[in-house]
Design an enzyme around this catalytic site. Sequence first.
Site, PDB file in Angstrom:
ATOM      1  N   LEU A  29       0.538  -1.101   0.021  1.00 57.59           N
ATOM      2  CA  LEU A  29      -0.090  -0.193  -0.074  1.00 57.59           C
ATOM      3  C   LEU A  29       1.060   1.040   0.193  1.00 57.59           C
ATOM      4  O   LEU A  29       1.753   1.488   0.695  1.00 57.59           O
ATOM      5  CB  LEU A  29      -0.402   0.320   1.292  1.00 57.59           C
ATOM      6  CG  LEU A  29      -1.699  -1.365   1.561  1.00 57.59           C
ATOM      7  CD1 LEU A  29      -3.132  -1.486   2.373  1.00 57.59           C
ATOM      8  CD2 LEU A  29      -2.845  -1.126  -0.418  1.00 57.59           C
ATOM      9  N   GLY A  32      -1.944   6.456  -2.452  1.00 56.03           N
ATOM     10  CA  GLY A  32      -2.731   6.496  -3.434  1.00 56.03           C
ATOM     11  C   GLY A  32      -3.964   5.211  -2.875  1.00 56.03           C
ATOM     12  O   GLY A  32      -5.169   6.107  -2.414  1.00 56.03           O
ATOM     13  N   HIS A  33      -3.557   4.674  -2.201  1.00 59.11           N
ATOM     14  CA  HIS A  33      -4.563   3.788  -1.697  1.00 59.11           C
ATOM     15  C   HIS A  33      -5.253   4.294  -1.089  1.00 59.11           C
ATOM     16  O   HIS A  33      -6.378   4.306  -0.495  1.00 59.11           O
ATOM     17  CB  HIS A  33      -4.109   2.289  -1.285  1.00 59.11           C
ATOM     18  CG  HIS A  33      -2.880   1.044  -2.231  1.00 59.11           C
ATOM     19  ND1 HIS A  33      -1.797   0.980  -2.669  1.00 59.11           N
ATOM     20  CD2 HIS A  33      -3.937   0.512  -3.073  1.00 59.11           C
ATOM     21  CE1 HIS A  33      -1.599  -0.028  -3.698  1.00 59.11           C
ATOM     22  NE2 HIS A  33      -2.729   0.325  -3.857  1.00 59.11           N
ATOM     23  N   GLN A  57      -5.501 -12.165 -12.869  1.00 63.39           N
ATOM     24  CA  GLN A  57      -5.574 -11.193 -13.772  1.00 63.39           C
ATOM     25  C   GLN A  57      -4.469 -10.520 -14.034  1.00 63.39           C
ATOM     26  O   GLN A  57      -3.666  -9.739 -15.378  1.00 63.39           O
ATOM     27  CB  GLN A  57      -6.058  -9.422 -12.573  1.00 63.39           C
ATOM     28  CG  GLN A  57      -5.450  -9.016 -12.088  1.00 63.39           C
ATOM     29  CD  GLN A  57      -5.433  -8.304 -10.713  1.00 63.39           C
ATOM     30  OE1 GLN A  57      -7.270  -8.290 -10.155  1.00 63.39           O
ATOM     31  NE2 GLN A  57      -5.522  -6.250 -10.659  1.00 63.39           N
ATOM     32  N   GLN A 149      -9.774   0.264 -15.890  1.00 65.11           N
ATOM     33  CA  GLN A 149     -10.475  -0.258 -14.439  1.00 65.11           C
ATOM     34  C   GLN A 149     -11.885  -0.175 -13.958  1.00 65.11           C
ATOM     35  O   GLN A 149     -12.968  -0.005 -14.025  1.00 65.11           O
ATOM     36  CB  GLN A 149      -9.442  -0.472 -13.584  1.00 65.11           C
ATOM     37  CG  GLN A 149      -9.832  -1.322 -12.291  1.00 65.11           C
ATOM     38  CD  GLN A 149      -8.890  -2.097 -11.597  1.00 65.11           C
ATOM     39  OE1 GLN A 149      -8.308  -3.262 -12.312  1.00 65.11           O
ATOM     40  NE2 GLN A 149      -8.816  -1.635 -10.400  1.00 65.11           N
TER      41      GLN A 149
HETATM   42  P1  AMP Z   1      -4.011  -2.122  -6.415  1.00 67.51           P
HETATM   43  O1  AMP Z   1      -3.057  -1.880  -5.452  1.00 67.51           O
HETATM   44  O2  AMP Z   1      -2.900  -1.706  -7.661  1.00 67.51           O
HETATM   45  O3  AMP Z   1      -5.066  -3.387  -7.279  1.00 67.51           O
HETATM   46  O4  AMP Z   1      -4.668  -0.919  -6.543  1.00 67.51           O
HETATM   47  C1  AMP Z   1      -6.133  -1.056  -5.543  1.00 67.51           C
HETATM   48  C2  AMP Z   1      -7.011   0.276  -5.606  1.00 67.51           C
HETATM   49  O5  AMP Z   1      -6.410   1.471  -5.389  1.00 67.51           O
HETATM   50  C3  AMP Z   1      -7.178   0.682  -7.521  1.00 67.51           C
HETATM   51  O6  AMP Z   1      -9.019   0.760  -7.421  1.00 67.51           O
HETATM   52  C4  AMP Z   1      -6.723   1.594  -8.055  1.00 67.51           C
HETATM   53  O7  AMP Z   1      -7.194   2.255  -9.050  1.00 67.51           O
HETATM   54  C5  AMP Z   1      -6.022   2.620  -6.706  1.00 67.51           C
HETATM   55  N1  AMP Z   1      -5.033   2.891  -6.520  1.00 67.51           N
HETATM   56  C6  AMP Z   1      -3.980   2.991  -7.260  1.00 67.51           C
HETATM   57  N2  AMP Z   1      -3.506   3.721  -7.007  1.00 67.51           N
HETATM   58  C7  AMP Z   1      -3.366   5.280  -7.296  1.00 67.51           C
HETATM   59  C8  AMP Z   1      -2.813   6.265  -6.583  1.00 67.51           C
HETATM   60  N3  AMP Z   1      -2.017   6.919  -7.033  1.00 67.51           N
HETATM   61  N4  AMP Z   1      -3.949   6.815  -7.136  1.00 67.51           N
HETATM   62  C9  AMP Z   1      -5.957   7.166  -6.079  1.00 67.51           C
HETATM   63  N5  AMP Z   1      -5.621   5.419  -6.224  1.00 67.51           N
HETATM   64  C10 AMP Z   1      -4.757   4.511  -6.604  1.00 67.51           C
END
Ligand code: AMP
Length: 283
Positions: A29, A32-33, A57, A149
Site C-alpha cells: 500500500l 494513493g490506496h 488478472q 478499470q
Molecule cells: P491495486 O492495489 O493497484 O490493485 O489498486 C487498488 C485500488 O487503488 C484501485 O482502485 C486503484 O485504482 C487504486 N489506486 C492505485 N494507485 C492509486 C493512486 N496513485 N491514486 C489513487 N488510487 C490508486
Amino acid sequence: MKVVTTRAEVREERARLGRLGFVPTMGYLHDGHLSLVRRAKEECGHVAVSIFVNPTQFGPGEDLASYPRDPERDLALLEEAGVDLVWLPQPGDVYPSGFATTVEVDGVTDVLEGASRPGHFAGVATVVSVLLGVVRPDVLFVGQKDLQQSVVLRRLAADLALVDEVVVCPTGREADGLARSSRNAYLDAEDRQAATVLSRALRAGRAAYDAGERDAETLRRTIREVVEGDPRAEIDYVSLADPETLVELDGPVDKAAASLAVRIGRPRLLDNTLLHEADPGLG
Ligand code: AMP
C-alpha cells in the site's frame, strides 16, 4: 481492526458494521490506496479493505510471482487509517475448489489495457464480483489511476447490481507528479527520474487543451512527443478517448480522457487525466 481470512469470517464481521465502504487492493500500500481508504471512512463511517494479489488478472509472463508484498506494513498502515475490517484471503478463499465462473464485461474491455493484456479485465471483473458478493458493501471506492478499470467496474456494478454506488477517487501522486503505484518499487534511480515523463506528457496535453487546442490527433501527438523525447521510455499506447466508452477520438473533441501506458526499465506504468475536468494533481 479485524483481520480475517475466510468468506465466513468476512460475513460475520461485516454483519456487525453499518454503512460500509470497500476498497479492494493488491497490497503493498501507498498513499494513493490510503486516500481511497480515508474517503471511504469519511463517506461511509466504516471501511473494509481486501488485500489479494489476484492471479487471474495476470497474463503469462507478467509479474504475478514477483509482485511486491508486505502484509505486515500494510496492516499497520490500515490500522492507523482507522480501517474496521481487512480481508486477507488465501487464493482458495476467493476461488474455492470447483470455482467455474468468469465474469466478462464487453465493449470497454477490448481497447487499451484490455488490448495489451488479454484476459486481464475478465480476471478483474471476476475477482471484484466475488469480493463484492462476500463483503456486501454499500459503496465501492476505486482509483482514477486505473481509468479503464474504473469504467469496467462501474459497468459491472450497474449491470449485476452488485453494489449501489461506485466512487472514483483522484490519482495520488508523488511531489514530482509521478502517479503512485505499487509497481514504482521496480524502478531503479535513473528510471525513477525518467518515470516523470508520463505526468509531464499529460501536463503538456492539458496545457494544449487549456490553450484552446481541440483536435484529437494534435492533442494525442503533443502527449506522444513528450514521451518520445525520453530514450528510456517505450510507449505501449498513447490514447485520447471518450471518457465513457473509451473509443478513440477523432476530429474536434469536447470531453476527452488522455491515457498512456509506457514501459520504463522493468515496469509498465500507467497514467491518465480528463482534459475537460480540473486535475489539481497535474497543476
Ligand atoms: P491495486 O492495489 O493497484 O490493485 O489498486 C487498488 C485500488 O487503488 C484501485 O482502485 C486503484 O485504482 C487504486 N489506486 C492505485 N494507485 C492509486 C493512486 N496513485 N491514486 C489513487 N488510487 C490508486
